[in-house]
Design an enzyme around this catalytic site. Structure first.
Site, PDB file in Angstrom:
ATOM      1  N   CYS A   1      -1.486  -3.946   8.248  1.00  0.00           N
ATOM      2  CA  CYS A   1      -1.226  -2.691   8.956  1.00  0.00           C
ATOM      3  C   CYS A   1      -0.595  -2.976  10.322  1.00  0.00           C
ATOM      4  O   CYS A   1       0.292  -2.253  10.766  1.00  0.00           O
ATOM      5  CB  CYS A   1      -2.515  -1.894   9.144  1.00  0.00           C
ATOM      6  SG  CYS A   1      -3.539  -1.823   7.660  1.00  0.00           S
TER       7      CYS A   1
ATOM      8  N   CYS B   1       0.805  -1.220   0.000  1.00  0.00           N
ATOM      9  CA  CYS B   1       0.000   0.000   0.000  1.00  0.00           C
ATOM     10  C   CYS B   1       0.837   1.269   0.000  1.00  0.00           C
ATOM     11  O   CYS B   1       0.290   2.359  -0.165  1.00  0.00           O
ATOM     12  CB  CYS B   1      -0.930   0.016   1.210  1.00  0.00           C
ATOM     13  SG  CYS B   1      -0.029   0.018   2.764  1.00  0.00           S
TER      14      CYS B   1
HETATM   15 FE1  FES Z   1      -1.357   0.493   4.355  1.00  0.00          FE
HETATM   16 FE2  FES Z   1      -2.972   0.072   6.345  1.00  0.00          FE
HETATM   17  S1  FES Z   1      -3.496   0.157   4.253  1.00  0.00           S
HETATM   18  S2  FES Z   1      -0.841   0.262   6.420  1.00  0.00           S
END
Ligand code: FES
Length: 139
Positions: free
Chosen positions: A113, A43
């Site tokens: 995360c 991400c």
């Molecule tokens: Fe990237 Fe949560 S979506 S750390």
């Protein structure tokens, strides 16, 4: 995907009063500060953790973080601030991402995360071990 109340409330609390929840950093030149920084390739989010450690006892006396990421990553950061304060670096090594994920009731899609949080803790402790080894070599 729905965030748990715990994530939402922590996220709001941090926005309302970032300093009270450990947002920030310590002086990077302080010899008693260890830093861990990790990124999530999936991400692009980044988490930086600073630990202020008592060099005699290895007790983590204070914790600060800067996290560029989603609500779960911010909530995970505030969770590790609470979990790490007052414990030794040896005890901190036992914290796993699932401890953070369970405490926050993260949905499965957001588990990475909390993995980011575990990795930041590991990096910071490695940094501390390196600093200690350098200190011993120079003494
Ligand atoms: Fe990237 Fe949560 S979506 S750390």
């Amino acid at each position: 995907m729905a965030y748990s109340d715990k994530v939402v409330n922590r996220f709001k609390d941090v926005l309302n009063d970032p300093k009270a929840h450990g947002v920030g950093r310590f002086d990077p030149n302080d010899p008693n500060v260890a830093t861990g920084m990790t990124g999530a390739p999936s991400c692009g989010d980044v988490m930086k953790l600073d630990l202020k450690i008592n060099p005699e006892t290895d007790v983590i006396e204070d914790v600060k973080f800067k996290t560029y990421g989603c609500g779960s990553a911010i909530a995970s950061s505030t969770m590790f601030v609470e979990m790490l304060k007052g414990i030794t670096t040896e005890e901190a090594q036992l914290i796993r991402d699932k401890d953070i994920a369970n405490a926050l009731e993260l949905p499965p899609i957001k588990i990475h995360c909390s993995v980011l949080a575990e990795e930041s803790i590991k990096e910071a402790i490695e940094n501390w071990d390196e600093k200690k080894a350098t200190r011993q070599l120079n003494s």
